[in-house]
Design a protein around this motif. Structure first.
Motif, PDB file in Angstrom:
ATOM      1  N   PRO A   1      46.685  15.376  -2.316  1.00 49.75           N
ATOM      2  CA  PRO A   1      45.777  15.908  -1.286  1.00 49.75           C
ATOM      3  C   PRO A   1      46.487  16.827  -0.295  1.00 49.75           C
ATOM      4  N   PHE A   2      47.662  16.413   0.160  1.00 46.19           N
ATOM      5  CA  PHE A   2      48.414  17.223   1.118  1.00 46.19           C
ATOM      6  C   PHE A   2      48.836  18.546   0.488  1.00 46.19           C
ATOM      7  N   ILE A   3      49.284  18.487  -0.772  1.00 44.76           N
ATOM      8  CA  ILE A   3      49.694  19.706  -1.474  1.00 44.76           C
ATOM      9  C   ILE A   3      48.506  20.649  -1.654  1.00 44.76           C
ATOM     10  N   ALA A   4      47.352  20.090  -1.957  1.00 44.11           N
ATOM     11  CA  ALA A   4      46.154  20.912  -2.141  1.00 44.11           C
ATOM     12  C   ALA A   4      45.801  21.648  -0.851  1.00 44.11           C
TER      13      ALA A   4
ATOM     14  N   ALA B   1      38.762  20.421   0.380  1.00 43.53           N
ATOM     15  CA  ALA B   1      39.389  20.220  -0.924  1.00 43.53           C
ATOM     16  C   ALA B   1      40.388  19.068  -0.870  1.00 43.53           C
ATOM     17  N   GLY B   2      41.129  18.968   0.248  1.00 43.54           N
ATOM     18  CA  GLY B   2      42.083  17.866   0.393  1.00 43.54           C
ATOM     19  C   GLY B   2      41.394  16.514   0.411  1.00 43.54           C
ATOM     20  N   ALA B   3      40.268  16.428   1.125  1.00 39.35           N
ATOM     21  CA  ALA B   3      39.515  15.170   1.171  1.00 39.35           C
ATOM     22  C   ALA B   3      38.975  14.812  -0.210  1.00 39.35           C
ATOM     23  N   PHE B   4      38.505  15.812  -0.950  1.00 38.08           N
ATOM     24  CA  PHE B   4      37.973  15.568  -2.294  1.00 38.08           C
ATOM     25  C   PHE B   4      39.079  15.088  -3.232  1.00 38.08           C
ATOM     26  N   VAL B   5      40.248  15.718  -3.161  1.00 36.58           N
ATOM     27  CA  VAL B   5      41.368  15.315  -4.022  1.00 36.58           C
ATOM     28  C   VAL B   5      41.799  13.883  -3.690  1.00 36.58           C
TER      29      VAL B   5
ATOM     30  N   VAL C   1      41.945  10.737  -6.232  1.00 35.15           N
ATOM     31  CA  VAL C   1      43.131   9.909  -6.456  1.00 35.15           C
ATOM     32  C   VAL C   1      42.775   8.429  -6.346  1.00 35.15           C
ATOM     33  N   ILE C   2      41.978   8.075  -5.345  1.00 32.90           N
ATOM     34  CA  ILE C   2      41.548   6.685  -5.187  1.00 32.90           C
ATOM     35  C   ILE C   2      40.745   6.230  -6.401  1.00 32.90           C
ATOM     36  N   PHE C   3      39.830   7.087  -6.859  1.00 34.24           N
ATOM     37  CA  PHE C   3      39.000   6.746  -8.017  1.00 34.24           C
ATOM     38  C   PHE C   3      39.853   6.616  -9.272  1.00 34.24           C
ATOM     39  N   TYR C   4      40.809   7.539  -9.460  1.00 29.66           N
ATOM     40  CA  TYR C   4      41.681   7.505 -10.635  1.00 29.66           C
ATOM     41  C   TYR C   4      42.493   6.213 -10.654  1.00 29.66           C
ATOM     42  N   SER C   5      43.076   5.842  -9.513  1.00 26.96           N
ATOM     43  CA  SER C   5      43.893   4.628  -9.450  1.00 26.96           C
ATOM     44  C   SER C   5      43.049   3.388  -9.734  1.00 26.96           C
ATOM     45  N   MET C   6      41.835   3.377  -9.212  1.00 28.69           N
ATOM     46  CA  MET C   6      40.950   2.239  -9.433  1.00 28.69           C
ATOM     47  C   MET C   6      40.581   2.109 -10.910  1.00 28.69           C
ATOM     48  N   MET C   7      40.248   3.234 -11.543  1.00 30.52           N
ATOM     49  CA  MET C   7      39.878   3.192 -12.962  1.00 30.52           C
ATOM     50  C   MET C   7      41.089   2.832 -13.831  1.00 30.52           C
ATOM     51  N   LYS C   8      42.266   3.250 -13.430  1.00 29.63           N
ATOM     52  CA  LYS C   8      43.470   2.900 -14.186  1.00 29.63           C
ATOM     53  C   LYS C   8      43.667   1.389 -14.191  1.00 29.63           C
TER      54      LYS C   8
ATOM     55  N   GLY D   1      44.574   6.944   3.880  1.00 29.76           N
ATOM     56  CA  GLY D   1      44.919   7.689   5.089  1.00 29.76           C
ATOM     57  C   GLY D   1      44.687   9.178   4.930  1.00 29.76           C
ATOM     58  N   GLN D   2      45.054   9.724   3.776  1.00 29.82           N
ATOM     59  CA  GLN D   2      44.838  11.151   3.550  1.00 29.82           C
ATOM     60  C   GLN D   2      43.348  11.487   3.462  1.00 29.82           C
ATOM     61  N   PHE D   3      42.566  10.615   2.847  1.00 25.73           N
ATOM     62  CA  PHE D   3      41.126  10.858   2.774  1.00 25.73           C
ATOM     63  C   PHE D   3      40.495  10.876   4.171  1.00 25.73           C
ATOM     64  N   LEU D   4      40.874   9.908   4.996  1.00 23.15           N
ATOM     65  CA  LEU D   4      40.330   9.861   6.361  1.00 23.15           C
ATOM     66  C   LEU D   4      40.818  11.048   7.184  1.00 23.15           C
ATOM     67  N   LEU D   5      42.096  11.397   7.045  1.00 19.76           N
ATOM     68  CA  LEU D   5      42.653  12.500   7.828  1.00 19.76           C
ATOM     69  C   LEU D   5      41.971  13.822   7.479  1.00 19.76           C
ATOM     70  N   PHE D   6      41.960  14.172   6.213  1.00 22.81           N
ATOM     71  CA  PHE D   6      41.411  15.461   5.822  1.00 22.81           C
ATOM     72  C   PHE D   6      39.894  15.489   5.933  1.00 22.81           C
ATOM     73  N   GLY D   7      39.261  14.331   5.769  1.00 22.62           N
ATOM     74  CA  GLY D   7      37.816  14.278   5.987  1.00 22.62           C
ATOM     75  C   GLY D   7      37.471  14.539   7.447  1.00 22.62           C
ATOM     76  N   PHE D   8      38.246  13.927   8.364  1.00 18.95           N
ATOM     77  CA  PHE D   8      38.005  14.136   9.789  1.00 18.95           C
ATOM     78  C   PHE D   8      38.288  15.585  10.195  1.00 18.95           C
ATOM     79  N   LEU D   9      39.421  16.123   9.714  1.00 19.74           N
ATOM     80  CA  LEU D   9      39.761  17.497  10.060  1.00 19.74           C
ATOM     81  C   LEU D   9      38.755  18.489   9.452  1.00 19.74           C
ATOM     82  N   PHE D  10      38.229  18.174   8.286  1.00 23.96           N
ATOM     83  CA  PHE D  10      37.202  19.022   7.678  1.00 23.96           C
ATOM     84  C   PHE D  10      35.957  19.091   8.583  1.00 23.96           C
ATOM     85  N   LEU D  11      35.504  17.937   9.051  1.00 20.11           N
ATOM     86  CA  LEU D  11      34.338  17.916   9.938  1.00 20.11           C
ATOM     87  C   LEU D  11      34.634  18.661  11.233  1.00 20.11           C
TER      88      LEU D  11
END
Length: 579
Positions: free
Chosen positions: A97-100, A116-120, A124-131, A154-164
């Motif tokens: 997410p940070f790299i994106a 895009a960072g929040a989406f990535v 990642v969370i979904f991928y890890s859960m399905m794995k 943390g990255q999802f909350l951070l980039f989601g907040f900054l996106f808004l």
């Protein structure tokens, strides 16, 4: 990370006394933090009985009629490529997410890159859960118990907040959007540092998740029960937190100056100085990041470098210069008057051959028989014999593994050997394994007296597996690590470390241990280097103090578990036997 985690069990020998020896654990990570091996090593952790006895026929007869387990074929080129790709992909996911966000910021508006960072991060969370779901055999229980990694959340909350925030700012005031562009890098980098810091202070450092994901469950369960292991992971978390904090501090300077002097718009600077200055700060920011990555890469390659160095000395010996430094060119062989006038003189020799060291190890096994702390994680004499033998062999090249014999018995054994043309060995009365820590890197401890060093000299632990192996407790590790604390100054000066010191139970009380101690004190005085040891016995502390040693540190809540140092030119009293 997996390599380091697999070696957090690394043990170091602790200093001991003649009758109450102690085994302690230290590490470097060295780091920095048991008897296990990494997944790619071929060290036998569970040897057969024939391995222990040397009878190869036992193995052949016991396995002749057993069914052969089919061996899986090695992966082909395509499979190897796929495995390498998946390994790199999953290593990349943590910071994806940070790299994106950082990759898109120069080409798109802040709300797009942050979105895009929040989406990535969500992916990642979904991928890890399905794995985890697939690994568990598609058990719904896994989904209900799944706990995403703190860094991903943390990255999802951070980039989601900054996106808004970016989206609302652009809609409310275009000028606010320019300010947001100016502060974009500090917000994102500082936000990452804040996520890492929060994970540490809340008791769940983000590296816990990474280590757990890369370990078999049994291995993680064993190691995570030890405070010393979790502290080493926390140090890694602090390292990256401080790295991101330094990057944030550097990249924040230009936005502050532009906000104060140019009303938040870098275009208001007609000279272009601020734009150039901002580019320079970005370069410095990435230099900090690359330095951190290089440091971690060096740490990751340390096990391989340690193994190479140990094997080099094992196979070819020390260089001429190193032999001169340690006095290893000439073996020690001296006769000392017995401290008991009724006895024959004592003979002190340095040990180097495998046979001599194996006999010395039997003395140490006997000496350590009553040590509860030592017995707490190595249960049998066979385990102790292998450990003492391999660890002493690893440092015998320094010519400071000392044995004391009865002079008369030694001369008689030599005479019999000459008469019968054989080479029988005499069991020492007392043994003192010392390590001259003379190099600036202190490789004598960090390289040779380490798990990697012991493995190259025959260390195996019977009945141990990759996920079930003996672990030293937290207090034992703290005792072993005390000499590495900066407050004592031992990391910056040479000294002689007394790793093992024990006497044969049949020979105690006859001064053999005192003869060894007297010799090593004289050597310390002549070399002008202090002596260092650890002990856990109150009586021994008093006896060592009479020899000039002083307590400089102790384990928390264990005032008798101490680190002792004898500085040069200390007055020495005539004292009784160390027990």
């Amino acid at each position: 990370l997996q390599e380091n985690c697999s070696n957090m069990n690394e043990q170091q020998g602790g200093a001991t006394t003649e009758d109450e020896p102690l085994m302690t654990a230290t590490t470097t990570m060295t780091t920095t933090t048991t008897m296990t091996t990494t997944a790619n090593e071929k060290t036998p952790l569970r040897p057969s009985s024939s391995t222990m006895t040397g009878d190869s026929s036992t193995t052949n007869s016991s396995t002749a009629n057993e069914p052969v387990t089919p061996q899986s074929s090695s992966p082909g080129p395509f499979q190897k490529l796929l495995i390498a790709f998946m390994t790199a992909f999953e290593s990349f996911l943590g910071f994806a997410p940070f790299i994106a966000v950082m990759s898109l910021q120069s080409s798109y508006t802040p709300d797009v890159s942050l979105g895009a960072g929040a989406f990535v991060a969500l992916f990642v969370i979904f991928y890890s859960m399905m794995k985890e779901f697939v690994k568990s055999g598609c058990s719904m229980m896994t989904l209900s118990e799944y706990r995403p990694k703190s860094l991903d959340v943390g990255q999802f909350l951070l980039f989601g907040f900054l996106f808004l925030l970016a989206y609302i700012s652009e809609k409310v005031s275009p000028g606010a959007g320019e300010i947001f562009v100016l502060w974009f890098n500090p917000f994102t980098t500082g936000g990452m540092a804040l996520i890492m810091y929060t994970s540490i202070v809340t008791g769940r450092p983000f590296v816990y998740d990474e280590a757990k994901a890369k370990m078999p469950p049994g291995l993680w369960q064993s190691l995570s029960s030890k405070k010393w292991f979790l502290e080493k992971l926390e140090k890694v978390a602090w390292f990256w937190t401080m790295t991101l904090t330094a990057m944030t501090a550097v990249i924040t300077v230009q936005p502050i100056l532009v906000t104060i002097f140019y009303y938040g718009d870098v275009n208001n600077d007609p000279t272009g100085t601020m734009a150039t200055f901002g580019s320079i700060m970005i370069i410095i920011q990435f230099m900090i990041l690359f330095y951190a990555l290089f440091t971690q890469a060096q740490e990751g390659s340390k096990p391989a470098r340690v193994k190479k160095r140990v094997c080099e000395v094992r196979d070819h010996g020390l260089s001429s210069k190193q032999k001169a430094l340690y006095g290893a060119a000439t073996p020690i062989d001296i006769s000392l008057p017995s401290l008991d006038e009724a006895q024959t003189p004592h003979r002190i020799k340095s040990l180097a051959s495998a046979e001599d060291i194996d006999l010395a190890a039997t003395v140490l096994v006997d000496a350590y028989a009553g040590d509860d702390t030592y017995r707490s994680f190595l249960k049998t004499d066979a385990e102790k014999q292998i450990l003492f033998s391999s660890s002493v062999k690893a440092v015998a090249c320094f010519n400071h593994v000392l044995a004391c014999y009865d002079g008369g018995d030694y001369d008689l054994q030599q005479q019999q050997n000459n008469n019968n043309n054989n080479n029988n060995k005499l069991k020492p009365a007392a043994v003192m394994a010392c390590i001259p820590v003379y190099s600036k890197s202190q490789e004598e401890l960090n390289v040779f007296f380490s798990l990697k060093g012991w493995l190259q000299h025959g260390l195996i632990i019977p009945d141990a597996t990759a996920t079930d192996f003996p672990l030293p407790d937290d207090k034992l590790v703290e005792l072993g690590e005390m000499k590495s604390r900066a407050t004592h100054g031992l990391t910056k000066k040479p000294y002689i470390y007394i790793a093992y010191f024990g006497a044969d139970s049949a020979k105690r009380g006859k001064g053999y241990g005192r003869s060894l101690l007297k010799y090593i004190i004289e050597l310390s005085e002549s070399k002008k280097v202090p002596l260092v040891l650890e002990t856990t016995n109150a009586f021994n502390i008093r006896q060592y103090e009479k020899h000039g040693f002083k307590v400089v540190d102790h384990v928390k809540d264990q005032p008798k578990w101490v680190l002792m140092v004898r500085s040069v030119n200390e007055n020495e009293a005539d004292v009784g036997e160390i027990v």
